[in-house]
Design an enzyme around this catalytic site. Structure first.
Site, PDB file in Angstrom:
ATOM      1  CE  LYS A 126      -3.310 -25.292  -7.972  1.00  0.00           C
ATOM      2  NZ  LYS A 126      -4.048 -25.444  -6.732  1.00  0.00           N
ATOM      3  N   GLY A 230      -3.478 -41.950   3.941  1.00  0.00           N
ATOM      4  CA  GLY A 230      -2.509 -40.883   4.188  1.00  0.00           C
ATOM      5  C   GLY A 230      -2.642 -40.354   5.599  1.00  0.00           C
ATOM      6  N   GLY A 232      -0.712 -37.589   6.782  1.00  0.00           N
ATOM      7  CA  GLY A 232       0.168 -36.423   6.707  1.00  0.00           C
ATOM      8  C   GLY A 232      -0.359 -35.276   7.559  1.00  0.00           C
ATOM      9  CG  ASN A 233       1.602 -31.569   7.245  1.00  0.00           C
ATOM     10  OD1 ASN A 233       2.205 -31.788   8.284  1.00  0.00           O
ATOM     11  ND2 ASN A 233       2.220 -31.346   6.099  1.00  0.00           N
ATOM     12  CB  VAL A 234      -4.969 -32.643   6.039  1.00  0.00           C
ATOM     13  CG1 VAL A 234      -6.474 -32.626   6.289  1.00  0.00           C
ATOM     14  CG2 VAL A 234      -4.568 -31.422   5.208  1.00  0.00           C
TER      15      VAL A 234
END
Ligand code: NAD
Length: 439
Positions: A126, A230, A232-234
């Site tokens: 990471k 949420g 959002g995109n997903v």
């Protein structure tokens, strides 16, 4: 001086005062000793060596001051037996060096576990770049400097870590990384990259929900209620997947009106009951349903929210959902909630981009095998394996997924063996950290 509890800016100044622009903390493979590149790094090495929560014999943590951006860039390598460390680079705000380094340690291990459970020949890595309080992190000039610096940092690390997109980083930022290094994935499609992973991530999480329902003997998603934090995109693509599987109801909470409206406008016929909430509103956790999907942010499963949950399954896309991995996995288990570990369910982001250099084809079998019902390393079969092993051994699925992932992480890459560690040894022995000082 002990820099562990100081700000990242203080650490940056300390490196500069010592005329350093590169530094590391590595675990020596022969002895297990945690070694600092310079005296200024000793307090950080000591803190890492003494930590039992986030440090798991990581092979190395590398730091560089971006020569154009004047930001601290870092790369954290967990284990590389399965291959070079792979995972995204996060551009985020941190109060202290401890927060900054812990995020790198925790997230690189999580990536190693995710990659191993997915059967990918990649280790765990990471990147973390700390935002500076006095700079506008949205400024395009600054971003150009940071991400081109990050690419140079990757080049210097000789590929022991291969970077990718993560929170705070966009596809265009990845194009800048790619302009200064080959050691990156998740580049835009115009450069041969893999593009938006959210569609596949959504499908992967839905497949994990199906495995969880199967394990509990609750049939399919048809007619079920899915509760989402949420939109959002997903979540957008998840609504489509769930609609195709004829769910009964989707209850959603979102803090951003535009995101909420996008879901409602894109899928006007989906059975979505969505509401706009304040960021500290946790009422969504108390909604009755079959599956709760945390699709917003991490650390949201904790002693406040877990007692509120009214579903028998928690399965979502957010990374690091458990505020405390052991305490909160135990609490969910005690409440009879089947928790699908996030790194098992949300792997498709890294699956989508990790092997970009092997080329691409339509309906790529190397990617879609993760979503079928037959492949042993696919999300469906792997989830069932984890649930069954957990049941047999009296562990929580989160614990069992971790144990299995650690076992798999130690398998050697069939061609390259433990090359990541060899590269790290080379960096240490060749004096990587001695590079020219910052002027
Ligand atoms: P996103 O930013 O598009 O969506 C997250 C949404 O959650 C946003 O619309 C945001 O406004 C909303 N939100 C934030 N806090 C909230 C709160 N307290 N209550 C309600 N809504 C809140 O991100 P995404 O790409 O959809 O990813 C969702 C999660 O999954 C993230 O945690 C991400 O790190 C993780 N993830 C994503 C992918 C991927 O392929 N996109 C892959 C792996 C993991």
């Amino acid at each position: 001086m002990n820099y562990w509890n100081e700000s990242v800016d203080t650490f940056l100044e300390a490196l500069k005062s010592a005329k350093l622009w590169r530094a590391y903390v590595v675990t020596r493979p022969e002895t297990g000793a945690v070694e600092a590149s310079h005296p200024v790094m000793q307090s950080i090495a000591d803190a890492i060596a003494g930590d039992t929560r986030d440090y798991h014999r990581h092979e190395g943590c590398f730091f560089e001051i971006g020569r154009e951006s004047d930001h601290v860039l870092s790369a954290h390598v967990h284990w590389t037996m399965r291959g070079q460390a792979a995972g995204g680079v996060r551009f985020w705000s941190y109060n202290t060096v401890e927060d900054f380094v812990r995020d790198g340690l925790r997230l690189s291990r999580g990536m190693g576990q995710k990659n191993a459970l997915a059967g990918l020949w990649w280790g765990g890595g990471k990147g973390v770049v700390a935002r500076r309080k006095d700079r506008d992190h949205r400024d395009p000039k600054l971003r150009r400097a940071i991400y081109q610096d990050y690419g140079r940092f990757m080049t210097g690390l000789c590929g022991c870590y291969i970077t990718a997109e993560d929170a705070g980083t966009t596809p265009e930022d990845m194009a800048l990384v790619f302009s200064t290094t080959r050691h990156t994935t998740c580049i835009p499609q115009r450069f041969g990259g893999s593009g938006n992973p959210s569609i596949l991530t959504a499908t992967g999480v839905v497949v994990a929900m199906e495995a969880a329902l199967q394990h509990l003997g609750k049939g399919t998603l048809e007619g079920k209620t899915v509760v989402m934090q949420g939109l959002g995109n997903v979540s957008l693509y998840m609504v489509k997947e769930l609609q195709e599987r004829r769910v009964g109801k989707i209850i959603g909470a979102e803090i951003n009106e535009a995101m909420l409206n996008r879901v409602l406008e894109t899928y006007p016929d989906a059975p979505v009951d969505a509401r706009l909430v304040a960021p500290d509103d946790i009422s969504i956790f108390g909604e009755k349903g079959d599956v709760f999907a945390p699709n917003a942010v991490g650390a949201i499963l904790n002693p406040t929210t877990i007692p509120m949950i009214q579903t028998s399954i928690v399965c979502g896309a957010a990374n690091n959902q458990l505020e405390d991995p052991t305490r909160d996995a135990d609490a969910l288990h005690e409440r009879g909630v089947l928790y699908v570990p996030d790194f098992l369910a949300n792997r498709m982001g890294i699956v989508n981009c990790a092997n970009e250099q092997y080329g691409s084809l339509g309906n790529d079998p190397a990617i879609f095998a993760h979503l079928d019902r037959e492949t042993p390393t696919g999300i469906y079969k792997r989830s069932l394996e984890v649930f069954n092993r957990a049941k047999q051994k009296g562990r929580t699925p989160a614990d069992e997924a971790g144990v299995l992932a650690d076992e798999l992480s130690q398998e050697l890459h069939p061609i390259w063996g433990n090359r990541g560690q060899q590269i790290i040894d080379y960096l240490v022995e060749s004096g990587w950290a001695k590079g020219e000082p910052v002027t």
